[in-house]
Each structure stands twice: as C-alpha cells, then as structure tokens.
Design an enzyme around this catalytic site. Structure first.
Site, PDB file in Angstrom:
ATOM      1  N   CYS A  37      56.021   9.459  52.866  1.00 46.32           N
ATOM      2  CA  CYS A  37      55.157   9.902  53.962  1.00 46.32           C
ATOM      3  C   CYS A  37      55.948   9.879  55.270  1.00 46.32           C
ATOM      4  O   CYS A  37      56.840   9.054  55.458  1.00 46.32           O
ATOM      5  CB  CYS A  37      53.934   8.996  54.084  1.00 46.32           C
ATOM      6  SG  CYS A  37      52.761   9.552  55.356  1.00 46.32           S
ATOM      7  N   ASP A  39      54.938   8.881  57.989  1.00 44.97           N
ATOM      8  CA  ASP A  39      54.495   7.714  58.766  1.00 44.97           C
ATOM      9  C   ASP A  39      55.700   6.880  59.252  1.00 44.97           C
ATOM     10  O   ASP A  39      56.572   6.514  58.464  1.00 44.97           O
ATOM     11  CB  ASP A  39      53.575   6.854  57.887  1.00 44.97           C
ATOM     12  CG  ASP A  39      52.843   5.792  58.688  1.00 44.97           C
ATOM     13  OD1 ASP A  39      51.595   5.828  58.693  1.00 44.97           O
ATOM     14  OD2 ASP A  39      53.518   4.926  59.301  1.00 44.97           O
ATOM     15  N   ARG A  41      55.995   3.955  59.933  1.00 44.07           N
ATOM     16  CA  ARG A  41      56.094   2.575  59.437  1.00 44.07           C
ATOM     17  C   ARG A  41      56.692   2.473  58.038  1.00 44.07           C
ATOM     18  O   ARG A  41      56.779   1.392  57.474  1.00 44.07           O
ATOM     19  CB  ARG A  41      54.697   1.936  59.449  1.00 44.07           C
ATOM     20  CG  ARG A  41      54.097   1.826  60.843  1.00 44.07           C
ATOM     21  CD  ARG A  41      52.609   1.572  60.783  1.00 44.07           C
ATOM     22  NE  ARG A  41      51.885   2.691  60.168  1.00 44.07           N
ATOM     23  CZ  ARG A  41      50.562   2.722  59.989  1.00 44.07           C
ATOM     24  NH1 ARG A  41      49.823   1.703  60.367  1.00 44.07           N
ATOM     25  NH2 ARG A  41      49.993   3.777  59.439  1.00 44.07           N
ATOM     26  N   HIS A  93      51.714   5.095  50.750  1.00 38.83           N
ATOM     27  CA  HIS A  93      51.496   3.773  51.364  1.00 38.83           C
ATOM     28  C   HIS A  93      50.018   3.587  51.654  1.00 38.83           C
ATOM     29  O   HIS A  93      49.310   4.546  51.984  1.00 38.83           O
ATOM     30  CB  HIS A  93      52.316   3.629  52.650  1.00 38.83           C
ATOM     31  CG  HIS A  93      51.906   4.565  53.744  1.00 38.83           C
ATOM     32  ND1 HIS A  93      51.140   4.178  54.815  1.00 38.83           N
ATOM     33  CD2 HIS A  93      52.127   5.892  53.920  1.00 38.83           C
ATOM     34  CE1 HIS A  93      50.928   5.218  55.611  1.00 38.83           C
ATOM     35  NE2 HIS A  93      51.509   6.284  55.091  1.00 38.83           N
ATOM     36  N   CYS A  96      47.242   5.047  54.728  1.00 40.04           N
ATOM     37  CA  CYS A  96      47.818   6.357  55.090  1.00 40.04           C
ATOM     38  C   CYS A  96      46.796   7.222  55.835  1.00 40.04           C
ATOM     39  O   CYS A  96      45.702   7.488  55.332  1.00 40.04           O
ATOM     40  CB  CYS A  96      48.288   7.074  53.820  1.00 40.04           C
ATOM     41  SG  CYS A  96      49.050   8.676  54.144  1.00 40.04           S
TER      42      CYS A  96
HETATM   43 ZN   LIG Z   1      50.964   8.229  55.389  1.00 35.32          ZN
END
Ligand SMILES: [Zn+2]
Length: 206
Positions: A37, A39, A41, A93, A96
């Site tokens: 992803c 993302d 993090r 994750h 999400c």
């Molecule tokens: Zn995500």
C-alpha cells in the site's frame, strides 16, 4: 528539509561503510517483489529490516493487482522475467484507509471510485462471511486479509506468473498483512509456484 536529511543519511552510510554506494550501484539482484500500500506508515525496507537492493517495490492504494494496470504489470514482468525474483509478496495493512473507504457509501468522485470499486468486488465475493462479523474493526480487518488473498489470486491469473511457474517453478506468492499497532506481519495466504487454479484462468500454451 528532505534534501538535507538525504545528505546526512548518505554521509552516515559512507561513515559506516565507505563502499556502501559502490557495492549497491554495481548490482541489483533482489529476490523479492513487494506489492504494498502507498500508506506512508508501511515502508517495505524498513518493516522487513532489509537494505536497498534487496526488495523490488510497487505500491498503490490498498495494494491492488488489477489485470489492466499497465504500471503494475510492467513491474511484475520486469521483476519476474529480468530480475528473476523468487518471491512475490502482496502486503496489506490493518487500518488501511483504502479498505475503509471502500466499505462506505461515500462518493469519492472519479478515479478513486473506480479504484475502490475493486475492493467492493472483493467484499461482494465474501459478503456472507463479512456481513456475519458484527464488530466493524474486525470486519475491516478481515476484508483487509481477504483483499490480499484476492490480489494473490489475481497474480496467479496472469500469463506472466503462469509462464514462470511452468518454465522455472518460481516465484512463490505470499499474502501478508502488516499491523500498524505492533509492527508485526501476519501471513494470511500463500500460493506455491505451480499451484493449480480455476481452469477458466489457466493458459495451456505458455
Ligand atoms: Zn493502506
């Protein structure tokens, strides 16, 4: 700011190992393709404690494998046929935003609606199980796992993967979910090279 941090990082690496960049620029032979992803993090190298050169990476919103996505398929083709990776990992994750958004009725307008539709389709395939989970967070977590499983199956439907399986018995496909709260990766689905899938999707003249 980022550029200053970059200079400090490069200097620290050279202080640690004077040949760090020389060694890196000579070779790129990663064994892993990571589809994760976007993302911020979930940085692939950091959470697996690996170095530059070890993982070939593709990231998009909610780590989707879509069979018309030329970007992802080009990465997959290059990783499998030129870098000869042994493993392809799809890593989602918990928590999400893409998964959460797909479970709402909100209109995210063009493009995002198109993208999130693919996750709604995963929900529909597993509606019975998911509708049976009363707790919203638990339901979201389960959809995150099922989404990863579905993307692994999407990989297995590509001729790129099927050809590599037939000719070289690689790569193995791994579906993982990363926990933002504890930093631990949970394996949720796996397909070894050569696994037989629904014959509808199997090519026999590879
Ligand atoms: Zn995500």
């Amino acid at each position: 700011m980022l550029l200053d941090d970059n200079k400090a990082w490069a200097a620290a690496k050279v202080a640690e190992d004077p040949d760090f960049f020389k060694n890196l620029s000579d070779i790129q032979t990663p064994e892993f393709l990571w589809i994760g992803c976007s993302d911020s993090r979930v940085p692939a190298n950091e959470i697996t404690n690996t170095q530059p050169g070890e993982i070939f990476v593709h990231r998009n919103v909610a780590n989707l494998v879509i069979n018309t996505d030329v970007n992802l398929l080009s990465v997959l083709d290059y990783a499998v046929n030129y870098l000869n990776v042994k493993h392809v990992i799809v890593c989602g994750h918990y928590g999400c935003g893409g998964i959460k958004a797909s479970m709402t009725k909100d209109d995210y307008k063009q493009v995002l609606n198109m993208w999130l539709r693919n996750i709604k389709d995963v929900y529909r395939l597993h509606r019975e199980e998911l509708d049976g989970i009363a707790d919203e967070e638990a339901r979201t977590d389960r959809l995150t796992e099922l989404n990863v499983q579905e993307q692994i199956m999407n990989l297995s439907k590509t001729s790129i993967i099927q050809r590599a399986w037939k000719k070289e018995n690689r790569p193995d496909l791994h579906g993982w979910v990363y926990g933002l709260k504890d930093g631990i990766i949970k394996p949720v689905f796996e397909m070894k090279a050569g696994t037989h899938i629904d014959p509808l999707y199997e090519y026999d003249d590879l």
